[in-house]
Design a protein around this motif. Structure first.
Motif, PDB file in Angstrom:
ATOM      1  N   ASN A  50       3.378 -68.926  13.474  1.00 57.78           N
ATOM      2  CA  ASN A  50       4.505 -67.964  13.347  1.00 57.78           C
ATOM      3  C   ASN A  50       5.205 -67.965  12.164  1.00 57.78           C
ATOM      4  O   ASN A  50       5.478 -67.045  11.656  1.00 57.78           O
ATOM      5  N   LEU A  51       4.727 -68.586  10.700  1.00 51.39           N
ATOM      6  CA  LEU A  51       5.395 -68.713   9.202  1.00 51.39           C
ATOM      7  C   LEU A  51       3.916 -67.086   9.570  1.00 51.39           C
ATOM      8  O   LEU A  51       4.332 -66.333   8.545  1.00 51.39           O
ATOM      9  N   LYS A  52       2.474 -68.020   9.605  1.00 53.34           N
ATOM     10  CA  LYS A  52       1.562 -66.778   9.667  1.00 53.34           C
ATOM     11  C   LYS A  52       1.959 -65.119  10.006  1.00 53.34           C
ATOM     12  O   LYS A  52       2.211 -64.446   8.654  1.00 53.34           O
ATOM     13  N   LEU A  53       2.830 -64.945  11.031  1.00 55.26           N
ATOM     14  CA  LEU A  53       2.797 -63.749  11.780  1.00 55.26           C
ATOM     15  C   LEU A  53       3.884 -63.453  10.235  1.00 55.26           C
ATOM     16  O   LEU A  53       3.687 -62.316  10.007  1.00 55.26           O
ATOM     17  N   GLN A  54       4.888 -64.230  10.351  1.00 55.23           N
ATOM     18  CA  GLN A  54       6.177 -63.608   9.453  1.00 55.23           C
ATOM     19  C   GLN A  54       4.977 -63.010   8.098  1.00 55.23           C
ATOM     20  O   GLN A  54       6.074 -61.756   7.689  1.00 55.23           O
ATOM     21  N   ARG A  55       4.470 -63.820   7.490  1.00 57.51           N
ATOM     22  CA  ARG A  55       4.106 -63.132   6.308  1.00 57.51           C
ATOM     23  C   ARG A  55       3.529 -62.125   6.620  1.00 57.51           C
ATOM     24  O   ARG A  55       3.847 -61.144   5.437  1.00 57.51           O
ATOM     25  N   ARG A  56       2.964 -62.158   6.904  1.00 56.26           N
ATOM     26  CA  ARG A  56       2.001 -60.836   7.366  1.00 56.26           C
ATOM     27  C   ARG A  56       3.674 -59.320   7.748  1.00 56.26           C
ATOM     28  O   ARG A  56       3.045 -57.884   7.924  1.00 56.26           O
ATOM     29  N   ASP A 320      14.080 -64.520  20.853  1.00 57.59           N
ATOM     30  CA  ASP A 320      15.443 -64.978  21.490  1.00 57.59           C
ATOM     31  C   ASP A 320      15.174 -66.420  21.620  1.00 57.59           C
ATOM     32  O   ASP A 320      13.915 -67.039  21.759  1.00 57.59           O
ATOM     33  N   SER A 321      16.415 -66.881  21.879  1.00 63.11           N
ATOM     34  CA  SER A 321      16.905 -68.791  22.953  1.00 63.11           C
ATOM     35  C   SER A 321      17.507 -68.774  23.588  1.00 63.11           C
ATOM     36  O   SER A 321      17.627 -67.876  24.287  1.00 63.11           O
ATOM     37  N   ALA A 322      17.518 -69.810  24.565  1.00 65.34           N
ATOM     38  CA  ALA A 322      17.802 -70.232  25.364  1.00 65.34           C
ATOM     39  C   ALA A 322      19.130 -70.777  25.220  1.00 65.34           C
ATOM     40  O   ALA A 322      19.854 -71.680  24.589  1.00 65.34           O
ATOM     41  N   PRO A 323      20.150 -70.533  26.451  1.00 62.14           N
ATOM     42  CA  PRO A 323      21.540 -71.337  25.954  1.00 62.14           C
ATOM     43  C   PRO A 323      21.637 -72.863  26.149  1.00 62.14           C
ATOM     44  O   PRO A 323      20.627 -73.355  26.537  1.00 62.14           O
ATOM     45  N   TYR A 324      22.240 -73.150  25.030  1.00 60.86           N
ATOM     46  CA  TYR A 324      22.323 -74.396  25.002  1.00 60.86           C
ATOM     47  C   TYR A 324      23.385 -74.982  25.103  1.00 60.86           C
ATOM     48  O   TYR A 324      24.496 -74.925  25.596  1.00 60.86           O
ATOM     49  N   GLY A 337      15.641 -61.968  18.621  1.00 58.38           N
ATOM     50  CA  GLY A 337      14.984 -62.011  18.136  1.00 58.38           C
ATOM     51  C   GLY A 337      13.842 -60.933  17.982  1.00 58.38           C
ATOM     52  O   GLY A 337      14.596 -59.868  18.878  1.00 58.38           O
ATOM     53  N   LEU A 338      12.913 -60.343  17.080  1.00 60.45           N
ATOM     54  CA  LEU A 338      11.971 -59.446  17.072  1.00 60.45           C
ATOM     55  C   LEU A 338      10.956 -59.933  18.285  1.00 60.45           C
ATOM     56  O   LEU A 338      10.470 -59.294  19.024  1.00 60.45           O
ATOM     57  N   ASN A 342       9.334 -66.133  25.389  1.00 60.40           N
ATOM     58  CA  ASN A 342       7.765 -66.459  25.552  1.00 60.40           C
ATOM     59  C   ASN A 342       6.979 -66.007  24.010  1.00 60.40           C
ATOM     60  O   ASN A 342       5.856 -66.056  24.929  1.00 60.40           O
ATOM     61  N   GLY A 343       7.787 -65.622  23.457  1.00 62.70           N
ATOM     62  CA  GLY A 343       7.331 -65.323  22.315  1.00 62.70           C
ATOM     63  C   GLY A 343       6.085 -63.557  22.177  1.00 62.70           C
ATOM     64  O   GLY A 343       5.277 -63.668  21.542  1.00 62.70           O
TER      65      GLY A 343
END
Length: 361
Positions: A50-56, A320-324, A337-338, A342-343
């Motif tokens: 995910n860091l790789k995706l963010q940098r791109r 996106d996140s699930a209720p906590y 979320g972007l 499910n990603g």
């Protein structure tokens, strides 16, 4: 020089001096930021992907809570092991971190209702924690000495607390004067550990919740209490219905700062976002609306960053996140979320990427 020429120069100078401070002509590498709790909590493989995706995508900064209560487990003993790996992983991808120094351990905090965050009993204890974190991850941080092969990307900016104008983050009774007292003590400790560090105020939201102090009033109270001497960047968690409301909010904050003699002070947008679906809210705008507001708002930020004196912005959030627990209540902020839970990418992901990469040009 002729009299008309002198008058013309005087007019030009008067207009120039009336303008707000200009940010650097060059966009800082960490101007585009993201909040990504899933990346902080994920395993090594998930984090690196995910860091790789963010940098791109053009992201150069990740804003993350450095929860004091999870680092100082007992008085004077700090455990940085988990945060070491997070900071190192981000550095490998060329992404720096903006830490939010927040939440006192139970043995440091004032007593408070369950679920509420309160300032510490003594700001000196908070200052000691801040100093330890800077010494670990700052320009002369021990992490970089211990890992000489790791790309050195020290943390230079430090955010002190979060949303103190909300009741739930200040023991039920927000008090700007008390926050300034905290900022003074903690900010000095940060500067003593790194004199070139950027001290960032807590992110202030334009909230209308019960018990919240309105943002304009709170900022005026900060300046009245002498805050100007104790920070480098004023942070705004600038949630807005749309890009027009965002524009009006930022311009109003700039005016307040200018009128308080802080024309050179910078504004850092440390939260900004919209949801595509979820419980009814003025910030839930549909999939197309989310992409549109991101696109228009980032275009405005890019165009006006120098005139408004913007230090950077942070989009909330990556996924996106699930209720906590404990209530497992669905909230609009879980849907900003972007990426979906499910990603998979939303329309917003592509809109963000197009605008974020434009900051590199």
């Amino acid at each position: 020089m002729t009299r008309p020429a002198v008058l013309a120069v005087a007019v030009v100078l008067s207009v120039f001096l009336a303008l707000p401070p200009l940010a650097s002509a060059r966009v800082p590498r960490d101007f585009v930021g993201i909040t990504a709790e899933d990346v902080f909590a994920g395993d090594a493989g998930y984090r690196q992907r995910n860091l790789k995706l963010q940098r791109r995508l053009g992201i150069g900064l990740i804003r993350q809570t450095f929860d004091w209560s999870t680092i100082e487990r007992s008085p004077g003993r700090y455990d940085f092991s988990y945060h070491d790996e997070f900071v190192a992983s981000a550095a490998r991808r060329g992404i720096t971190v903006l830490p939010i120094l927040f939440r006192a351990p139970a043995f440091r905090a004032r007593s408070h209702p369950a679920g509420w965050a309160c300032p510490p009993r003594r700001n000196a204890a908070f200052a000691a924690f801040a100093r330890a974190v800077v010494r670990r991850y700052g320009r002369r941080g021990t992490l970089w000495r211990e890992r000489p092969r790791l790309r050195k990307l020290p943390i230079r900016s430090w955010q002190v607390w979060n949303e103190p104008n909300l009741a739930q983050y200040w023991c039920g009774r927000p008090r700007a004067k008390r926050y300034v007292a905290m900022l003074r003590v903690v900010g000095r400790a940060i500067k003593r550990a790194d004199r070139r560090a950027d001290v960032v105020t807590a992110g202030l939201p334009p909230s209308k919740l019960r018990g919240a102090v309105r943002i304009g009033k709170y900022i005026r109270q900060l300046y009245a209490a002498g805050a100007r001497k104790h920070f480098d960047s004023l942070a705004i968690n600038s949630y807005a219905r749309d890009h027009r409301e965002l524009r009006a909010l930022l311009r109003s904050i700039r005016r307040v700062m200018n009128r308080r003699g802080d024309r050179r002070g910078r504004i850092w947008i440390t939260e900004l976002g919209w949801g595509d679906r979820g419980p009814k809210s003025r910030f839930i705008v549909g999939a197309r609306g989310q992409a549109r507001q991101i696109s228009k708002s980032l275009a405005f930020i890019r165009k006006q960053r120098r005139r408004l004196g913007l230090r950077g912005f942070v989009y909330y959030s990556w996924r996106d996140s699930a209720p906590y627990p404990p209530k497992y209540k669905d909230l609009w902020g879980l849907h900003t979320g972007l990426l979906r839970r499910n990603g998979s990418p939303k329309r917003a992901y592509r809109a963000f990427g197009r605008r974020a990469r434009a900051f590199r040009r």
